[in-house]
Write a protein that holds these residues in place. Sequence first.
Motif, mmCIF file in Angstrom:
data_model
loop_
_atom_site.group_PDB
_atom_site.id
_atom_site.type_symbol
_atom_site.label_atom_id
_atom_site.label_comp_id
_atom_site.label_asym_id
_atom_site.label_seq_id
_atom_site.Cartn_x
_atom_site.Cartn_y
_atom_site.Cartn_z
ATOM 1 N N PRO A 33 0.833 -1.206 0.000
ATOM 2 C CA PRO A 33 0.000 0.000 0.000
ATOM 3 C C PRO A 33 0.867 1.255 0.000
ATOM 4 C CG PRO A 33 0.050 -1.005 2.177
ATOM 5 C CD PRO A 33 0.731 -1.966 1.256
ATOM 6 N N PRO A 34 0.356 2.345 -0.560
ATOM 7 C CA PRO A 34 1.110 3.597 -0.553
ATOM 8 C C PRO A 34 1.474 4.002 0.874
ATOM 9 C CG PRO A 34 -0.818 3.760 -1.981
ATOM 10 C CD PRO A 34 -0.946 2.474 -1.251
ATOM 11 N N GLY A 35 2.688 4.442 1.039
ATOM 12 C CA GLY A 35 3.118 4.899 2.350
ATOM 13 C C GLY A 35 3.628 3.816 3.268
ATOM 14 N N LEU A 36 3.687 2.551 2.802
ATOM 15 C CA LEU A 36 4.234 1.488 3.641
ATOM 16 C C LEU A 36 5.663 1.830 4.033
ATOM 17 C CD1 LEU A 36 3.933 -1.453 4.821
ATOM 18 C CD2 LEU A 36 5.107 -2.224 2.743
ATOM 19 N N ARG A 37 5.930 1.782 5.326
ATOM 20 C CA ARG A 37 7.277 2.057 5.836
ATOM 21 C C ARG A 37 7.972 0.712 6.049
ATOM 22 N NH1 ARG A 37 6.009 4.850 11.247
ATOM 23 N NH2 ARG A 37 4.730 2.961 11.307
ATOM 24 N N TRP A 38 8.863 0.348 5.124
ATOM 25 C CA TRP A 38 9.473 -0.955 5.253
ATOM 26 C C TRP A 38 10.953 -0.905 4.939
ATOM 27 C CZ3 TRP A 38 10.342 -4.672 0.938
ATOM 28 C CH2 TRP A 38 10.081 -4.145 -0.329
ATOM 29 N N ALA A 39 11.639 -1.994 5.289
ATOM 30 C CA ALA A 39 13.083 -2.055 5.136
ATOM 31 C C ALA A 39 13.504 -3.491 4.855
ATOM 32 C CB ALA A 39 13.778 -1.538 6.401
ATOM 33 N N LEU A 40 14.721 -3.641 4.346
ATOM 34 C CA LEU A 40 15.343 -4.950 4.152
ATOM 35 C C LEU A 40 16.390 -5.162 5.224
ATOM 36 C CD1 LEU A 40 16.010 -4.778 0.294
ATOM 37 C CD2 LEU A 40 13.984 -5.681 1.451
ATOM 38 N N ALA A 41 16.533 -6.400 5.694
ATOM 39 C CA ALA A 41 17.524 -6.696 6.733
ATOM 40 C C ALA A 41 18.318 -7.931 6.339
ATOM 41 C CB ALA A 41 16.838 -6.920 8.088
ATOM 42 N N GLY A 42 19.591 -7.927 6.714
ATOM 43 C CA GLY A 42 20.447 -9.074 6.439
ATOM 44 C C GLY A 42 21.872 -8.806 6.872
ATOM 45 N N ARG A 43 22.755 -9.773 6.590
ATOM 46 C CA ARG A 43 24.146 -9.671 7.032
ATOM 47 C C ARG A 43 25.016 -8.846 6.082
ATOM 48 N NH1 ARG A 43 26.353 -15.581 7.792
ATOM 49 N NH2 ARG A 43 25.344 -15.763 5.739
ATOM 50 N N SER A 44 24.708 -8.899 4.787
ATOM 51 C CA SER A 44 25.600 -8.322 3.786
ATOM 52 C C SER A 44 25.024 -7.047 3.191
ATOM 53 C CB SER A 44 25.845 -9.334 2.666
ATOM 54 O OG SER A 44 26.493 -8.726 1.566
ATOM 55 N N PRO A 45 25.616 -5.886 3.492
ATOM 56 C CA PRO A 45 25.129 -4.630 2.897
ATOM 57 C C PRO A 45 25.202 -4.655 1.368
ATOM 58 C CG PRO A 45 26.641 -4.184 4.716
ATOM 59 C CD PRO A 45 26.714 -5.654 4.450
ATOM 60 N N GLU A 46 26.236 -5.304 0.829
ATOM 61 C CA GLU A 46 26.391 -5.333 -0.628
ATOM 62 C C GLU A 46 25.257 -6.123 -1.272
ATOM 63 O OE1 GLU A 46 28.762 -6.230 1.536
ATOM 64 O OE2 GLU A 46 30.081 -4.469 1.388
ATOM 65 N N LYS A 47 24.940 -7.289 -0.721
ATOM 66 C CA LYS A 47 23.853 -8.084 -1.278
ATOM 67 C C LYS A 47 22.504 -7.395 -1.111
ATOM 68 C CE LYS A 47 26.022 -12.641 -0.785
ATOM 69 N NZ LYS A 47 25.922 -13.977 -0.136
ATOM 70 N N LEU A 48 22.299 -6.756 0.034
ATOM 71 C CA LEU A 48 21.052 -6.029 0.248
ATOM 72 C C LEU A 48 20.914 -4.876 -0.740
ATOM 73 C CD1 LEU A 48 20.838 -5.842 4.150
ATOM 74 C CD2 LEU A 48 19.418 -7.235 2.635
ATOM 75 N N ASP A 49 22.023 -4.210 -1.034
ATOM 76 C CA ASP A 49 21.984 -3.117 -1.994
ATOM 77 C C ASP A 49 21.611 -3.635 -3.381
ATOM 78 O OD1 ASP A 49 22.468 -0.272 -2.568
ATOM 79 O OD2 ASP A 49 24.110 -1.028 -3.818
#
Length: 393
Positions: A33-49
């Motif tokens: 939905p519009p405005g969803l405040r979400w994030a990705l989490a994990g060990r590797s900043p490079e892979k998350l990027d």
Amino acid sequence: MAGSPDRDLDLVLFGATGFTGGLTGEYLARNAPPGLRWALAGRSPEKLDGVRNRLTAINPALGDLELLHADVGDPASLAEVAGRTKVVITTVGPYLSYGEPLVAACADAGTDYVDLTGEPEFVDRMYVAHNAAAERSGARIVHACGFDSIPHDLGAMFTVRQLKASGPVSVRGVVRASAMFSGGTFHSALTQFSRARQMKEASSARREAEPKPEGRSSRAVAGKPHRDKGLGLWLVPMPTIDPFVVARSGAALASYGPKFRYSHYAGTKTVRYAAGGAAGVGLIAVAAQVKPVRNLLLRRIKQGDGPDESRREKSWFTVDFVGEGDGRSVHTRVTGGDPGYTETAKMLAESALCLAFDDNPKIAGNVTTAQAMGDNLMARLQAAGMRFETVDG
């Protein structure tokens, strides 16, 4: 408490660098939905990027999607993530190996939690270790929010409602599918087959700790291979987590009646396929007991791999339910697309959104999807393309 106004995120996805986690992220990129405040989490900043770049190609508004450090070997990182969000989705398995630290963090922080485990031992151990903390904090710990076990759990609930019986109720669920299942699912299943004794111990410990419903009973019943004339299928019992989940919903919800029984099967058109399926399950169960063979299979079938989009688009699942009670019967059906990946990602994401935003029952602790979300989650999944229907009355 979950949903506290001091949470600056609605949802965190842990495990987006894996195959199913990546599909879950893509589903959210297209359908959140519009405005969803979400994030990705994990060990590797490079892979998350790299995942964020892929999601941004789908939805340009996600270019600044926040990336959080989270490592199952670093409890402080998990506590920080849990403290910031209303809901955590995790696809990091096998859960028996990697799941408990995040369950503990969410139970302590009052943060809702969803996963896609099919591991009965893990679910039972998490109940014994963390249910009390989750009940105190207000966290809803909801396991098995993928193909294991939403179609079966919500499908059984739907069937009971269509039957409208006042006395004892029995339901059988019959699964058919044309699809590849994930390497992660295979690893989890093989691990569970190799731990029969530990599974039994965990189940016993949970039965001792878990209150029983007063004046009612609900159980999973292991059926036998047979031909179902009404469905026109040969049925083979399925040794999965699904019947346990359905039976727990039956115990929690009085609408399932005073005596509820559920049996779970795979359905095939011919006896040859039924015999082959039963033999295949038996061979995997035997192989799991021999460590060198088990390790060889685990090396050959890698986690994190899955079929391409064209293969997934051709895949499908059907779960037929037959409910019986008060001298009547009802036949219902749940259908959808690719069960192991596309639909699992959908179910997992919609479960998290349902917990974050919908007006659900006021409960806490280790709970099932039917118990925690019921009608709200069914409505979300129907809007997203899954079908729940009565075949005949």
